[in-house]
Design a protein around this motif. Structure first.
Motif, short mmCIF file in Angstrom:
data_model
loop_
_atom_site.label_atom_id
_atom_site.label_comp_id
_atom_site.label_asym_id
_atom_site.label_seq_id
_atom_site.Cartn_x
_atom_site.Cartn_y
_atom_site.Cartn_z
N HIS A 51 -0.57 -10.97 -1.54
CA HIS A 51 -0.88 -9.66 -1.53
C HIS A 51 -0.63 -8.66 -0.05
O HIS A 51 0.05 -7.78 -0.15
N ILE A 54 3.04 -8.22 0.16
CA ILE A 54 3.71 -7.27 -0.67
C ILE A 54 3.16 -5.64 0.25
O ILE A 54 4.01 -4.76 0.21
N LEU A 55 1.71 -5.49 0.71
CA LEU A 55 1.43 -4.46 1.58
C LEU A 55 2.29 -4.35 2.65
O LEU A 55 2.67 -3.03 3.03
N GLU A 58 5.52 -2.60 1.78
CA GLU A 58 5.19 -1.20 1.40
C GLU A 58 4.76 -0.28 2.74
O GLU A 58 4.77 0.65 2.60
N LYS A 60 2.23 -0.80 4.60
CA LYS A 60 0.78 -0.59 4.44
C LYS A 60 0.00 -1.35 5.44
O LYS A 60 0.71 -2.48 5.81
N GLU A 64 -6.05 -2.42 4.43
CA GLU A 64 -6.03 -2.00 3.10
C GLU A 64 -6.72 -3.24 2.11
O GLU A 64 -7.33 -2.96 0.96
N LEU A 65 -6.20 -4.29 2.45
CA LEU A 65 -6.59 -5.48 1.84
C LEU A 65 -8.05 -6.19 2.32
O LEU A 65 -8.91 -6.35 1.38
#
Lengths: 223, 109
Positions: A51, A54-55, A58, A60, A64-65
């Motif tokens: 995860h 992937i962030l 992107e 990010k 966020e996680l």
């Protein structure tokens, strides 16, 4: 299990500096919650890594996680992880004890052999008081367990923090090196001799150590 | 939105069950689907819930090869999970209208 840990090691290299630091703290902190099922732990760690990756792609932030407080997030995860089955914990305990005695016996054997053959000191056959040996053994196991527990606590404490290298060196050196060593010396030096005595040649320590080592290996395979 | 309240936790559990009931998904996919539904929680908040749902045996996860390469853990509902989703759905139906009404009447007091 090995495969997933390998995959994690490989994929972690793809993280940027900032994400890697926070993820590795998370990894260490969660893995050190030692009474949790290893399989579930590694699976959730892999999911979080995927995860996060992937962030990162992107553009990010890790926040966020993991939210604003990563340690709190890690605690939430640990809270939900299932515990290891008690049989596995027992095996791990047995493995630890076997290895500890294997190393102690071989160390003792080697030291005595070197003392005798190289320095012509002491005798090849030594007399031991069973009572003293038993008590010393229990005490040393206790000290070893305490040191291990202390190391885990320290490592968990140091996650998500910036600890100065000098502080770390001095603090851990004293707490986990000097202090236990003095304690061991104290125990062995001051313990009075009691109980029946047995006499045997010190090189017996080596085969005993080897047997204990293989016992540990065997237990390890069953875990 | 941080998930502190028990209420929100319970609702989110129900939402995850509903999404997983429709299709087999992996973690990241699930977070995206929640967000496209307009449920704005931090992406990480799904993982503790997924762990809990697995512990309660409402869902099962399975490591599988994904079309794009890496192994991923895909989740699907168990029979027990289907029952739990039914229960959540009827609880929600029963509560939704009275709570809405109650909140709308607020001005009159």
């Amino acid at each position: 299990m090995e495969a997933i840990i390998q995959a994690n090691n490989q994929k972690r290299k793809l993280l940027n500096e900032k994400n890697k630091k926070i993820y590795e703290d998370m990894l260490m902190y969660i893995r050190l919650s030692y009474d949790k099922s290893e399989e579930e732990t590694e699976e959730i760690l892999m999911e979080l890594l995927d995860h996060l990756f992937i962030l990162q792609e992107e553009g990010k932030d890790a926040e966020e996680l993991f939210g604003e407080d990563p340690q709190r997030y890690a605690d939430e995860i640990i809270n939900e992880l299932p515990k290891t089955v008690s049989k596995k914990r027992l095996l791990l305990f047995g493995m630890g004890v076997s290895y500890f005695f294997a190393v102690s016996a071989m160390f003792q054997g080697l030291l005595s052999i070197i003392l005798f053959y190289v320095f012509n000191q002491s005798e090849i056959s030594q007399t031991y008081s069973v009572g003293t040996v038993l008590v010393n053994t229990c005490l040393s196991l206790g000290v070893a367990a305490l040191v291990l527990y202390g190391i885990i606590r320290y490592l968990r404490w140091s996650c998500f923090k910036q600890v100065s290298k000098v502080f770390e060196f001095v603090f851990t050196g004293i707490l986990f090196g000097v202090l236990p060593f003095c304690l061991f010396m104290f125990i062995f030096y001051f313990m009075p001799s009691f109980g029946p005595t047995i006499t045997f040649d010190v090189y017996w320590f080596i085969p005993i150590g080897i047997v204990l080592f293989f016992m540990g290996q065997k237990l390890r395979k069953q875990v | 939105m941080a998930i502190r309240s028990q209420l929100l936790k319970g609702i989110l559990e129900g939402c995850l069950l509903a999404i997983i009931a429709r299709e087999t998904v992996y973690g990241y996919e699930l977070a995206v689907k929640l967000q496209t539904q307009g449920i704005d929680v931090s992406e990480g908040s799904i993982y503790p819930i997924l762990l809990r749902l697995q512990k309660e045996q409402l869902i099962v996860g399975e490591m599988r090869k994904s079309p794009s390469g890496p192994n991923r853990k895909y989740y699907q509902l168990t029979e027990k999970g289907k029952t739990a989703l039914q229960a959540f759905r009827s609880n929600w139906e029963n509560l939704k209208r009275p709570v809405d009404q109650l909140l709308e009447q607020k001005e009159e007091y």
